[in-house]
Scaffold this active site. Sequence first.
Site, PDB file in Angstrom:
ATOM      1  N   HIS A   1       3.826 -10.201   2.078  1.00  0.00           N
ATOM      2  CA  HIS A   1       4.822 -11.074   2.729  1.00  0.00           C
ATOM      3  C   HIS A   1       4.441 -12.542   2.543  1.00  0.00           C
ATOM      4  O   HIS A   1       5.299 -13.399   2.329  1.00  0.00           O
ATOM      5  CB  HIS A   1       4.910 -10.762   4.224  1.00  0.00           C
ATOM      6  CG  HIS A   1       5.338  -9.372   4.546  1.00  0.00           C
ATOM      7  ND1 HIS A   1       4.486  -8.417   5.049  1.00  0.00           N
ATOM      8  CD2 HIS A   1       6.549  -8.762   4.427  1.00  0.00           C
ATOM      9  CE1 HIS A   1       5.144  -7.293   5.245  1.00  0.00           C
ATOM     10  NE2 HIS A   1       6.398  -7.473   4.870  1.00  0.00           N
TER      11      HIS A   1
ATOM     12  N   GLY B   1       8.215  -7.535  10.031  1.00  0.00           N
ATOM     13  CA  GLY B   1       6.962  -7.840  10.717  1.00  0.00           C
ATOM     14  C   GLY B   1       5.797  -7.121  10.072  1.00  0.00           C
ATOM     15  O   GLY B   1       5.889  -6.659   8.936  1.00  0.00           O
TER      16      GLY B   1
END
Length: 315
Positions: free
Chosen positions: A43, A37
């Site tokens: 990412h 996360g």
Amino acid sequence: MTGTAVDTATPRLVRTAAELRATADVPRQRATVMTMGALHAGHAALISAARERLGPRGQVVVTVFVNPLQFGPSEDLDRYPRTLDADLLVAREAGADVVFAPSVDEVYPGGEPQVRVAAGPMGERFEGAYRPGHFDGVLTVVAKLLHLTAPDLACFGQKDAQQLALIRRMVRDLNFPVEIAGVPTVREPDGLALSSRNRFLSPADRESALALSRGLFAAQGAVADGADAALAAADDVLAAATRLDPPLIVDYLALVDPADFTELTGSAGSAGSAGSAGSAVSPGPIEAVLAVAARVGGTRLIDNLPLHLPSGAPR
Ligand code: PAF
């Protein structure tokens, strides 16, 4: 989950292994991007790389799971940022189809796993020496998430080079039927490698932290003169940063074989501590990774750069 509601139609948010299985309703290629996360542009680059590899018909699954198994007793698991609403937006923008965000109980239904993947000697070097058991925890959850998501392809960042090398090795040693792709590190315009931990840096911390990437790029500029010249160039930059306020505290700087993280030549903690290793001569060009880890303020950072050592370089 906090903050405003998000349209989760795309990507679809699933919480359980059963829900995840139901998303594999039609046969198509699947790629998995595993994260804890707090998604950032690094990412997003992994998700985009997965999407690019599979094309529009493939399915890209992003996992969001803060894995307790890879945190040491002195590492603050509770401090790890949890930003699922924002993560869904990043995942959507980057082209994910599904976000799998399971609970700890869903991933570890029997409680703390009694049986784990052992990273072996490769997991005890460098990061492993500073974070005992960390890579066993990483490989255990990566193995589980590979089983749960059953991808054809899994993308991991080169930023965590030792983790990437260990995952490649686990997949090879334990015959996981998946291709592992490494995705280049994404950097801020000033060179700082993107990391979820950067949010903990004050402006002054950040200035000191820039020495990591500056040291690596200094090494890249000097590598034509050989491994020792590259290491010395990085070491100079890091040593100067140990005198800043706040000081950079270097855990290690090392030139390693990207396949197994054995040291080619280098000096652990050389910016102000231990001495140099190895001096045999290599017969040809060597693929190497220059890896660095350092602390600034309360934050520990890692970075690395692939380097091509010239033929006949000392190793
Ligand atoms: O790199 C990370 O974020 C984690 O180590 C990973 C691979 C998601 C496993 O928890």
